[in-house]
Scaffold this active site. Structure first.
Site, mmCIF file in Angstrom:
data_model
loop_
_atom_site.group_PDB
_atom_site.id
_atom_site.type_symbol
_atom_site.label_atom_id
_atom_site.label_comp_id
_atom_site.label_asym_id
_atom_site.label_seq_id
_atom_site.Cartn_x
_atom_site.Cartn_y
_atom_site.Cartn_z
ATOM 1 N N ASN A 77 0.836 -1.210 0.000
ATOM 2 C CA ASN A 77 0.000 0.000 0.000
ATOM 3 C C ASN A 77 0.867 1.255 0.000
ATOM 4 O OD1 ASN A 77 -1.891 1.973 0.369
ATOM 5 N ND2 ASN A 77 -2.642 1.232 2.355
ATOM 6 N N PHE B 264 -1.853 8.327 9.704
ATOM 7 C CA PHE B 264 -0.953 7.572 8.845
ATOM 8 C C PHE B 264 -0.360 8.537 7.824
ATOM 9 C CE2 PHE B 264 -3.091 4.630 11.234
ATOM 10 C CZ PHE B 264 -4.443 4.500 10.922
ATOM 11 N N ASP C 267 0.767 9.660 4.871
ATOM 12 C CA ASP C 267 0.815 9.289 3.457
ATOM 13 C C ASP C 267 1.115 10.533 2.630
ATOM 14 O OD1 ASP C 267 -2.463 9.696 2.092
ATOM 15 O OD2 ASP C 267 -1.610 10.663 3.834
#
Ligand SMILES: Nc1nc2c(c(CN[C@H]3C=C[C@H](O)[C@@H]3O)cn2[C@@H]2O[C@H](COP(=O)(O)O)[C@@H](O)[C@H]2O)c(=O)[nH]1
Length: 347
Positions: A94, A254, A256
């Site tokens: 991912n 998270f 990202d």
């Protein structure tokens, strides 16, 4: 630079107390050091208050948690240990779905839809299981061929960092066989179903999840894919069965490439002129560079400040809930300034 520092003692005292009590992964303390020294990225406090006010008025979505949002269309989900292994593969791969400047993104066709980005990855892995490829089988994963992975991700264009995705799938299979009898559910059991222990287990035994940078000589901990793996397992199982994992409130957002883009759109993050030009011109920002680490660190810290602003107004939300809400905003980000382009396996 960053205006987070307090103007009087008890706020600083409160800050130190808050930091020490809710940072078992050592992420907040390490990104805090970057924020203090950040030379290319600034956190603006006023837009954080603005955003918290916006969210306080708008009740419904703030209640969204990963569990209520889990999307079965593009996620394999059979309620068994196979789904847990499938999710580990999903999050081991991912990362990094964007194309070189001027190129089109990699896309796949699935159930009559043209998908790109994260959704293309998830659907491709679900399609594989529907085509009888046992992606939940550690043995199969440990020796998966490049040709098979290319077939899994077949579509228009090529999924970026293809080689690394093959290596990560094999690593997941190998470590599951070596340490957990092929089942990540055993890791969940061994960690006492504790989110923090599980993140540390992924960091320690699954090298591709070891998302830690060096900034001016000090380690900066992000652990984005390790943390999102826990949130995804919990979300997929709706917080029950293998999804009944404790201490998720101690996870951070998270880090990202979409959250910084959204926070910058709200002017919560502000990029120094030269960095802004490079990002807006879709130039590559090197992995491990000061600029990249400052973007990710300020993203995490800004979301921690947002979480505290909401809590001070009586709204208790977890970082994961803030993350979900910002990430969904990032799914409609065409009108925003571009996200930063860092070729990396970590997000
Ligand atoms: N911070 C954060 N980053 C997340 C996610 C997700 C998807 N998860 C949820 C989706 C359904 C379930 O509810 C899952 O919980 C993917 N990404 C990251 O985004 C980037 C891909 O973006 P685009 O290029 O637009 O597809 C890439 O770095 C990918 O790693 C998240 O939730 N939070």
């Amino acid at each position: 630079m960053a205006e987070y520092s307090s103007s009087h003692n008890d706020a600083a005292e409160n800050e130190r107390y808050m930091l020490s009590m809710t940072d078992p992964l050592g992420i907040l303390s390490s990104v805090h050091k970057v924020v203090e020294r950040s030379a290319h990225v600034k956190i603006n406090p006023a837009p954080i208050d603005h955003l918290s006010q916006l969210w306080l008025q708008d009740n419904a979505p703030a209640r969204q948690s990963a569990a209520s949002l889990w999307d079965e269309r593009y996620h394999f989900s059979d309620g068994t240990a196979r789904t847990v292994n499938w999710l580990l593969v999903l999050d081991a791969l991912n990362f990094c779905f964007w194309a070189e400047k001027g190129q089109d993104r990699w896309t796949i066709e699935y159930q009559g839809q043209t998908l790109n980005g994260y959704w293309a990855e998830a659907a491709a892995l679900k399609r594989a299981v529907e085509e009888e490829l046992p992606l939940w089988d550690a043995n199969y994963l440990s020796t998966i061929s490049e040709a098979t992975v290319a077939h899994i991700f077949r579509g228009t264009g090529t999924i970026p960092l293809f080689e690394q995705r093959v290596q990560h799938a094999r690593e997941v299979g190998r470590v599951l066989l070596e340490r957990y009898a092929g089942q990540f559910t055993q890791a969940i059991a061994q960690s006492g179903r504790n989110a923090i222990q599980l993140v540390l287990l992924l960091e320690r035994y699954f090298p591709s999840f070891r998302d830690v940078a060096i900034y001016r000589g000090s380690a900066v901990r992000f652990l984005k894919r390790a943390q999102i793996t826990i949130a995804d397992i919990s979300g997929s199982f709706h917080g029950k069965g293998w999804g009944a994992i404790t201490n998720q409130d101690q996870l951070t957002i998270f880090a990202d490439y979409k959250l910084p883009q959204v926070l910058r759109d709200y002017n919560v993050l502000e990029y120094q002129t030269e960095l802004a030009q490079r990002v807006d011109n879709q130039e590559l920002i090197p992995a491990g560079s000061e600029e990249e680490v400052e973007i990710r660190a300020c993203t995490i810290w800004a979301c921690e400040l947002l979480r505290r602003a909401l809590q001070q107004q009586g709204r208790r939300v977890t970082a994961a809930e803030i993350d979900m809400r910002l990430w969904l905003l990032g799914q409609q980000s065409d009108a925003m300034h571009p996200y930063h382009r860092t070729r990396t396996i970590y997000y």
